[in-house]
Each structure stands twice: as C-alpha cells, then as structure tokens.
Design an enzyme around this catalytic site. Structure first.
Site, mmCIF file in Angstrom:
data_model
loop_
_atom_site.group_PDB
_atom_site.id
_atom_site.type_symbol
_atom_site.label_atom_id
_atom_site.label_comp_id
_atom_site.label_asym_id
_atom_site.label_seq_id
_atom_site.Cartn_x
_atom_site.Cartn_y
_atom_site.Cartn_z
ATOM 1 N N GLY A 1 -7.519 5.569 -5.029
ATOM 2 C CA GLY A 1 -7.782 4.159 -4.768
ATOM 3 C C GLY A 1 -9.062 3.834 -4.029
ATOM 4 O O GLY A 1 -9.635 2.766 -4.221
ATOM 5 N N GLU B 1 -9.798 4.856 3.265
ATOM 6 C CA GLU B 1 -8.615 4.479 2.482
ATOM 7 C C GLU B 1 -8.882 3.172 1.744
ATOM 8 O O GLU B 1 -9.749 2.379 2.159
ATOM 9 C CB GLU B 1 -7.421 4.270 3.436
ATOM 10 C CG GLU B 1 -6.431 5.424 3.441
ATOM 11 C CD GLU B 1 -5.474 5.398 2.246
ATOM 12 O OE1 GLU B 1 -5.881 4.986 1.141
ATOM 13 O OE2 GLU B 1 -4.328 5.811 2.435
ATOM 14 N N ASP B 2 -8.104 2.935 0.687
ATOM 15 C CA ASP B 2 -8.208 1.665 -0.034
ATOM 16 C C ASP B 2 -7.441 0.558 0.685
ATOM 17 O O ASP B 2 -7.952 -0.513 0.934
ATOM 18 C CB ASP B 2 -7.700 1.823 -1.485
ATOM 19 C CG ASP B 2 -6.323 2.491 -1.575
ATOM 20 O OD1 ASP B 2 -5.750 2.880 -0.528
ATOM 21 O OD2 ASP B 2 -5.820 2.643 -2.702
ATOM 22 N N ASP C 1 -0.726 -0.022 3.991
ATOM 23 C CA ASP C 1 0.460 -0.840 3.750
ATOM 24 C C ASP C 1 1.488 -0.511 4.847
ATOM 25 O O ASP C 1 1.392 -1.023 5.962
ATOM 26 C CB ASP C 1 0.943 -0.502 2.332
ATOM 27 C CG ASP C 1 2.169 -1.265 1.895
ATOM 28 O OD1 ASP C 1 2.577 -2.200 2.584
ATOM 29 O OD2 ASP C 1 2.740 -0.914 0.846
ATOM 30 N N PHE D 1 1.335 -7.206 -3.929
ATOM 31 C CA PHE D 1 0.828 -6.016 -4.608
ATOM 32 C C PHE D 1 -0.519 -6.385 -5.216
ATOM 33 O O PHE D 1 -0.605 -7.194 -6.137
ATOM 34 C CB PHE D 1 1.806 -5.553 -5.691
ATOM 35 C CG PHE D 1 1.365 -4.272 -6.332
ATOM 36 C CD1 PHE D 1 1.516 -3.049 -5.677
ATOM 37 C CD2 PHE D 1 0.779 -4.282 -7.591
ATOM 38 C CE1 PHE D 1 1.084 -1.874 -6.263
ATOM 39 C CE2 PHE D 1 0.349 -3.100 -8.186
ATOM 40 C CZ PHE D 1 0.505 -1.897 -7.516
ATOM 41 N N VAL D 2 -1.580 -5.805 -4.657
ATOM 42 C CA VAL D 2 -2.935 -6.166 -5.097
ATOM 43 C C VAL D 2 -3.518 -5.091 -6.019
ATOM 44 O O VAL D 2 -3.129 -3.916 -5.940
ATOM 45 C CB VAL D 2 -3.877 -6.414 -3.893
ATOM 46 C CG1 VAL D 2 -3.464 -7.656 -3.134
ATOM 47 C CG2 VAL D 2 -3.929 -5.223 -2.959
ATOM 48 N N ASP E 1 -4.808 0.306 -8.422
ATOM 49 C CA ASP E 1 -4.292 0.299 -9.800
ATOM 50 C C ASP E 1 -2.920 -0.346 -9.924
ATOM 51 O O ASP E 1 -2.200 -0.536 -8.946
ATOM 52 C CB ASP E 1 -4.190 1.732 -10.314
ATOM 53 C CG ASP E 1 -3.004 2.475 -9.697
ATOM 54 O OD1 ASP E 1 -2.840 2.413 -8.461
ATOM 55 O OD2 ASP E 1 -2.234 3.090 -10.449
ATOM 56 N N ARG F 1 -8.175 -0.337 -12.057
ATOM 57 C CA ARG F 1 -9.018 0.171 -10.965
ATOM 58 C C ARG F 1 -10.473 -0.267 -11.134
ATOM 59 O O ARG F 1 -11.210 -0.386 -10.163
ATOM 60 C CB ARG F 1 -9.010 1.704 -10.940
ATOM 61 C CG ARG F 1 -7.697 2.317 -10.511
ATOM 62 C CD ARG F 1 -7.896 3.798 -10.226
ATOM 63 N NE ARG F 1 -6.656 4.542 -10.221
ATOM 64 C CZ ARG F 1 -5.820 4.628 -9.186
ATOM 65 N NH1 ARG F 1 -6.098 4.011 -8.071
ATOM 66 N NH2 ARG F 1 -4.718 5.334 -9.267
HETATM 67 P P1 5GP Z 1 1.220 3.238 2.769
HETATM 68 O O1 5GP Z 1 1.409 4.718 2.903
HETATM 69 O O2 5GP Z 1 0.367 2.620 3.837
HETATM 70 O O3 5GP Z 1 2.539 2.522 2.614
HETATM 71 O O4 5GP Z 1 0.520 3.000 1.373
HETATM 72 C C1 5GP Z 1 -0.775 3.425 1.147
HETATM 73 C C2 5GP Z 1 -1.074 3.635 -0.314
HETATM 74 O O5 5GP Z 1 -0.173 2.920 -1.185
HETATM 75 C C3 5GP Z 1 -2.431 3.089 -0.607
HETATM 76 O O6 5GP Z 1 -3.414 4.072 -0.392
HETATM 77 C C4 5GP Z 1 -2.313 2.688 -2.062
HETATM 78 O O7 5GP Z 1 -2.582 3.787 -2.903
HETATM 79 C C5 5GP Z 1 -0.874 2.281 -2.226
HETATM 80 N N1 5GP Z 1 -0.721 0.823 -2.059
HETATM 81 C C6 5GP Z 1 -0.247 0.159 -0.986
HETATM 82 N N2 5GP Z 1 -0.253 -1.166 -1.189
HETATM 83 C C7 5GP Z 1 -0.764 -1.340 -2.438
HETATM 84 C C8 5GP Z 1 -1.037 -2.507 -3.224
HETATM 85 O O8 5GP Z 1 -0.840 -3.662 -2.832
HETATM 86 N N3 5GP Z 1 -1.590 -2.267 -4.455
HETATM 87 C C9 5GP Z 1 -1.834 -1.039 -4.946
HETATM 88 N N4 5GP Z 1 -2.357 -0.946 -6.162
HETATM 89 N N5 5GP Z 1 -1.579 0.086 -4.227
HETATM 90 C C10 5GP Z 1 -1.058 -0.084 -2.980
#
Ligand code: 5GP
Length: 181
Positions: free
Chosen positions: A49, A104-105, A108, A158-159, A165, A171
């Site tokens: 991402g 990081e992208d 969340d 969800f973006v 993606d 992407r």
């Molecule tokens: P976390 O571990 O913080 O819950 O999630 C991190 C990863 O989940 C991000 O690096 C990403 O790959 C994916 N992710 C979290 N939120 C989103 C979202 O809104 N859209 C997309 N496409 N991926 C997300």
C-alpha cells in the site's frame, strides 16, 4: 477498463492528486528538518500500500536516502482488518546506528504499525526510528501508536487509491476516495 485518473463510478474523491502532492511536500519538509544532520536515512516502505506514497515522498527528501521494503498483510481481500499481521517478507539489512523512517499507507487499528515498530526497534539497533503514514484513521485505533508524521486524517471508511487497494485493484488511482454505503 478506466483510464488512469478517470473517475470510477460511485467513487467519492476524498483527496485529489494535487492535494496529496502538496501535503507530501509539507510532510517531507518536516522530515528534512528533523533529519537535517543525518548521514544516511533508511526509508522502509511497507508493501504494497505505501509504494506510491513512498516514491513521491522520497523525491522531496534531501538527506542521503537508502530504500528498503518489507511486505505485510492484514486485510487480505477484506475491507476490515483480520486482526492479525501476516509478515510476508521482513528482510532488512542491518540498521544498527542508522536513521530509519518507516512508511505506511494508512494506520487503522494500529496493529500493523505496532508490529513494524516493535520489529525494527527490537531486531535492529537503529539510532533513530520515525514513523510516517499517508493516512491516519485515528477513530478506528485499537492499539495506540505514535505517528511522527501523518498526511491526512480520515474517518472510519474503507478508502482506496494512491496505493490502497480493493481486492488488489485501484492502487494506481492518483487520488484517494471511497464508495459511499
Ligand atoms: P491496521 O493494522 O492499522 O488495522 O491496518 C493497517 C493496514 O490495513 C494498512 O496498511 C492497509 O493495508 C490496510 N487498511 C486499513 N484501512 C484501510 C482502508 O481504508 N483501505 C484499504 N485499502 N486498506 C486499509
């Protein structure tokens, strides 16, 4: 197939390409200030991402950069976190005594960011470790994480686009958007 940059039906744009690029320069300015004395900054891009964000960000970093990649997965094909981080490839060179910028992208729940920060801080004796994320979904946080630099804050949606993606697609969009429910 839609052409690059063309609007996808039903997709609402959150941040345009111009807004993203302007913000990236501002974030890079802060990183340049903090690492002004750095002899070597190892930028660790989290695949997949963060790849677009990383490639645009490093163009504005003016200390010597080395680029590395790690690959993690937590969402799979879903639109919510699986609650587990799958380390696909964590191969990194020695970071001992180095300045490190983890990229990081989106943060969340914070699970992935915590995993990555713990891994780098425990496995490697880096001099300084800072963490940058293009997006911060702060309202969804379950595991607190210190984000040193963030591009934009987003709601609990969800973006997609600009590296993010949906089932492997979207992407390549130069903007960030979401599908309203
Ligand atoms: P976390 O571990 O913080 O819950 O999630 C991190 C990863 O989940 C991000 O690096 C990403 O790959 C994916 N992710 C979290 N939120 C989103 C979202 O809104 N859209 C997309 N496409 N991926 C997300």
């Amino acid at each position: 197939m839609k052409a690059l940059g063309e609007k996808i039906e039903g997709l609402k744009v959150l941040f345009t390409s111009d807004q993203i690029q302007t913000r990236i320069k501002e974030v890079a300015d802060k990183i340049n200030t903090d690492f002004v004395d750095s002899e070597e900054l190892v930028v660790v891009c989290t695949l997949m991402g963060a790849v677009l964000f990383t490639s645009d960000l490093i163009k504005h970093i003016n200390v010597p950069v080395k680029l590395e990649f790690v690959k993690l997965s937590s969402y799979g094909d879903s639109t919510t976190s699986s609650g587990k981080v799958k380390p696909v490839d964590l191969t990194l060179p020695s970071l001992e005594g180095k300045d490190v910028l983890l990229v990081e992208d989106i943060v969340d729940t914070g699970l992935t960011a915590n995993f990555l920060l713990d891994y780098v801080k425990m496995q490697h004796k880096a001099k300084r470790v800072k963490f940058v994320s293009m997006l911060d979904k702060a309202c969804a946080r379950k595991y607190p994480v210190q984000i040193d630099y963030a591009g934009f804050e987003v709601d609990d949606k969800f973006v997609v686009g600009y590296g993010l993606d949906h089932k492997g697609f979207l992407r390549n969009l130069p903007y960030i958007g979401y599908f309203p429910m």
